[in-house]
Design a protein around this motif. Sequence first.
Motif, PDB file in Angstrom:
ATOM      1  N   ARG B  54       0.839  -1.201   0.000  1.00  0.00           N
ATOM      2  CA  ARG B  54       0.000   0.000   0.000  1.00  0.00           C
ATOM      3  C   ARG B  54       0.876   1.254   0.000  1.00  0.00           C
ATOM      4  N   LEU B  59       0.801   7.856  -3.154  1.00  0.00           N
ATOM      5  CA  LEU B  59       1.480   9.035  -3.686  1.00  0.00           C
ATOM      6  C   LEU B  59       1.966   9.953  -2.569  1.00  0.00           C
ATOM      7  N   GLN B  60       1.113  10.134  -1.573  1.00  0.00           N
ATOM      8  CA  GLN B  60       1.446  11.031  -0.466  1.00  0.00           C
ATOM      9  C   GLN B  60       2.680  10.524   0.291  1.00  0.00           C
ATOM     10  N   ARG B  63       5.692  11.541  -1.704  1.00  0.00           N
ATOM     11  CA  ARG B  63       5.932  12.964  -1.511  1.00  0.00           C
ATOM     12  C   ARG B  63       6.629  13.201  -0.177  1.00  0.00           C
ATOM     13  N   GLY B 237      -0.408  19.729   2.597  1.00  0.00           N
ATOM     14  CA  GLY B 237       0.355  18.506   2.841  1.00  0.00           C
ATOM     15  C   GLY B 237       1.742  18.492   2.225  1.00  0.00           C
TER      16      GLY B 237
END
Lengths: 424, 287
Positions: B54, B59-60, B63, B237
């Motif tokens: 997962r 994507l986060q 980042r 974020g």
Amino acid sequence: MYKTILSIIIAAIVLSNCADKEPALTFAVGGAPNEVEYWEKLIEYFTDSTGIKVTLMRQPTDTDQRRQGLVIPLKARKNDPDVFLMDVIWVGQFASSDWLLPLDTYIEADVIDLHSFFSNIISQVDMYNGKLVALPVYNDCGLLYYRKDLLEKYRFPVPTTWYELRKTAVKIQNEERGAAPHIYGFVWQGAQYEGLICTFLEFVASNRGGITDATGNIIVHNRENIEALQFMKELIHRDAISPPNTFTEMKEEEVRLSFENGHALFERNWPYAWGLHKRDESPINDKVGVAILPRFSDGTHAATLGGWHIGISKYADTPDKAWQLVKFIVSYDIQKKLALDLGWNPGRSDLYNDAQIKKHMTHVTVLQKAFENSVARPNLPYYTQVSEVLQRYVNAALSGSITPAEALERAQKEIEEVAQTYHE
Amino acid sequence: MSRELREAIPFVVPLVLFICLFILLPVVGTFWSSLWRDVSFITREFIGFENYLRLFKDLQFWRATFFTLLFPFVSVSLEMIFGIIIALVLNEQFRLRGIVRGIALLPWAIPSVIGARIWQLMYRYDYGLANYILKTIGIGPVNWLGSPISAFLSLVVADVWRTTPFVAIILLAGLQTVPEDLYKQARVDGTNALQRFFKITLPLIKPIVIVALLFRTIDAIRVFDLIYVITGGGPGGITTSLSLYGYKFFLLGDFGYGSSVSIILFLVAFLLAIGYVKIGRFREAPL
């Protein structure tokens, strides 16, 4: 010497175990110290009138810690606490874990009229899978505070639509900037935290949008929501009536202080701000007015619901006594006491027509109207995860780094992943 | 078993026990919980490496990883440059040197969460010191924490302010081990100050530089309090570090996923530490 001490300790342990054998009614309360003290007095009164002994379980002030303090014993199926207060968004989470005792049979047996409460709050928060699992003790929702003196000076009415608010704010801000260079038209909670979801929900719900569809699925990417989010963003970046730090720093207290120091014409905040704005020390105490939040042209007024609800643990060892306590706390008289002494907005709707309450809480009619139009955040076990995603994208859209349409589209996608990951 | 080894055991065992109990156990425990799907109100079940799969698609997370690598790169580089300059100054003979050394250490002595709060107040849009200064010289207020780049730089400045003294003090200790004779000799050979710095000082204090780098990089990779207080990971974020990202999941009640983020953070820090230790050992300072 040691033997004496040892035997005392053993005796104490044995005795305390004996005491535990008899099931005790335990009530978990938290909040500000004065509130906990108040509960102690109320409980004494309860014991005097019913003969039922209650043990108070003190909880911290911090909301997250309070939740943790309930989750641990409930997960372990402990028979204490029997009764506890829950923030609105926990009710769905606790109910989905099957921790809450359904109250329907008690309600029927005692012939309690649920119409004495706000029916939209009962149906949005306290009903889970068709069963009543909690009752409101204290209601909270978003309100619009305004500067009476400035509206009068420029002869503007209290706005009922967002466009009207914008027009009024732009005009007055421009006129007032000379005298008060710091003044902004409208301050609201836009920082990346739960409060942002509350504001967001009010804007979208008053534009016929929302976060959930009729069947309870999370739908954030639709035309109405994009429009509303675009409007929120423009308040900061185009109309410049909301300060640039709206999306970085503005939480409840920042917003309240900015308004209280005379730096804003309109303010979105919770009912608690009213009492503070009206204090003697507050520079605007005689200039502040309160109203329900505006709506978009073809939408209805909406106010995000907060507040505390009371429920009984499924593992309670004294469910009948627990119900007696719940019934006592949501009763007309006690709710009235809580309103008059602690300034809590009653969970019961019939109290909003009480003469004494009306005299004491001058904004009570506004509150009543706001609660009738209140919208709840989704009642989901994985609500906090959904909220985290939405906070991030709504905040990014407010900062201008992505467009509202893009933000909500990506939020939708990520929320669907969250729903998949956390679905039971 | 040789006598020497036998005699060493009582001295080594407590250390090994300590490491196992307080360092290895938490890491193993975190790894174990990262193999579970453990979410408050929902479920607890063993899922093997699914949390890591997962992560890979999150994507986060990528980042946050990028931020976690970029932040130390920028801030530690600046800290080393300023740290060396300050250390060189403090190494000179001048009046009140002791007091100046003490003052230079002050930012490091302030608890980091308080330092962060001070900076957060200075960056405040409406009554922060930074905007007040800008206003007095006639430039409009800047929303420091509002754009990705300025929010990033605001964090870097706060971090550099707080930890440069630490670097300076470590390097100062290194500078004091460099024999004065070498500089005298070099002067006789007709070198200038820059040459002396790059040919003598820097090579000799290299092991110390690496120690400072190691401490600072590992520390900066785990950065949490600074970001938690100043930007909260915002705007949108963009300034979320891995530690803050992992913490968010613990807060959300997803303990398994939060643990897997922590394990990745641990691995990144661990690999970097090994890398530094290797560099530090292999290169004996050349004269």
